[in-house]
Design an enzyme around this catalytic site. Structure first.
Site, PDB file in Angstrom:
ATOM      1  N   THR A 257       0.853  -1.188   0.000  1.00 12.44           N
ATOM      2  CA  THR A 257       0.000   0.000   0.000  1.00 12.44           C
ATOM      3  C   THR A 257       0.890   1.239   0.000  1.00 12.44           C
ATOM      4  O   THR A 257       2.070   1.175   0.373  1.00 12.44           O
ATOM      5  CB  THR A 257      -0.967   0.002   1.200  1.00 12.44           C
TER       6      THR A 257
ATOM      7  N   THR B 126       1.540   4.588   1.506  1.00 11.68           N
ATOM      8  CA  THR B 126       2.392   5.121   2.570  1.00 11.68           C
ATOM      9  C   THR B 126       3.224   4.023   3.216  1.00 11.68           C
ATOM     10  O   THR B 126       4.376   4.248   3.597  1.00 11.68           O
ATOM     11  CB  THR B 126       1.531   5.839   3.628  1.00 11.68           C
ATOM     12  N   CYS B 127       2.684   2.836   3.320  1.00  8.76           N
ATOM     13  CA  CYS B 127       3.419   1.716   3.924  1.00  8.76           C
ATOM     14  C   CYS B 127       4.691   1.423   3.147  1.00  8.76           C
ATOM     15  O   CYS B 127       5.747   1.183   3.732  1.00  8.76           O
ATOM     16  CB  CYS B 127       2.544   0.466   3.980  1.00  8.76           C
ATOM     17  N   SER B 128       4.595   1.463   1.820  1.00  8.55           N
ATOM     18  CA  SER B 128       5.730   1.123   0.959  1.00  8.55           C
ATOM     19  C   SER B 128       6.687   2.285   0.718  1.00  8.55           C
ATOM     20  O   SER B 128       7.891   2.077   0.588  1.00  8.55           O
ATOM     21  CB  SER B 128       5.231   0.624  -0.397  1.00  8.55           C
TER      22      SER B 128
ATOM     23  N   MET C 130       7.723   1.757   5.965  1.00  6.55           N
ATOM     24  CA  MET C 130       8.765   0.732   5.960  1.00  6.55           C
ATOM     25  C   MET C 130      10.145   1.337   5.718  1.00  6.55           C
ATOM     26  O   MET C 130      11.100   1.002   6.439  1.00  6.55           O
ATOM     27  CB  MET C 130       8.465  -0.363   4.927  1.00  6.55           C
TER      28      MET C 130
END
Length: 162
Positions: free
Chosen positions: A46, A48-50, A54
């Protein structure tokens, strides 16, 4: 009810991907007698996660270890095949970050950080957060407020608090 500073984290069975396939992991085994950075996010691959969350822990992982942290763990409500592949794509595995798949949202729901937006396929996903856990007790807890940001829950913020 959401987890708070001073709370003991519950046990739950999650999964990790190994060269031999998915393996069950007990959360209590990860925390017992150890200092751990745990961060949760809505999902692998997803936005912001990527692109932000992270990477903030990939950048700071070694600095956490220098401050006495035993392990940096990312948990998400995905299956272990997805988290395993995402760990390769993001460089998380190469950086030494442990990725755990909370496929049934057992841990995430137990700590009160699950949410659902079924119209985009998110069911019992994890809110974004970061915490420092010592021997299973939450010492620092940074739940994210913004939907699309990770300033509060990012690696640099937590690192500065330790």
């Amino acid at each position: 009810m959401s987890i708070s500073i001073g709370d003991n984290l519950p046990d739950a069975t999650v999964l990790t991907m190994t060269d031999d396939g998915p393996v069950q992991v007990q959360m209590s085994d990860k925390f017992r007698g150890r200092k751990v950075v745990l961060f949760g996010l809505p999902g692998a691959y997803t936005g912001t996660c990527s692109t932000a969350h992270m990477p903030s822990f990939v950048r700071t992982r070694d600095q956490f270890l220098a401050k006495g942290v035993d392990e940096v763990i990312c948990i998400s409500v995905n299956d272990p095949f997805v988290t395993g592949a995402w760990g390769e794509v993001t460089g998380a595995h190469a950086a030494g970050i442990t990725l755990l798949a909370d496929a049934a949202s057992e841990f995430t729901t137990a700590i009160g950080l699950n949410f659902s937006v079924p119209q985009v396929g998110f069911v019992n996903r994890s809110r974004r957060y970061a915490m420092l856990v010592e021997d299973g007790v939450v010492k620092i807890y940074n739940p994210e407020i913004a939907k699309d940001g990770c300033e509060i829950s990012g690696g640099e913020t937590l690192l500065a608090q330790i």
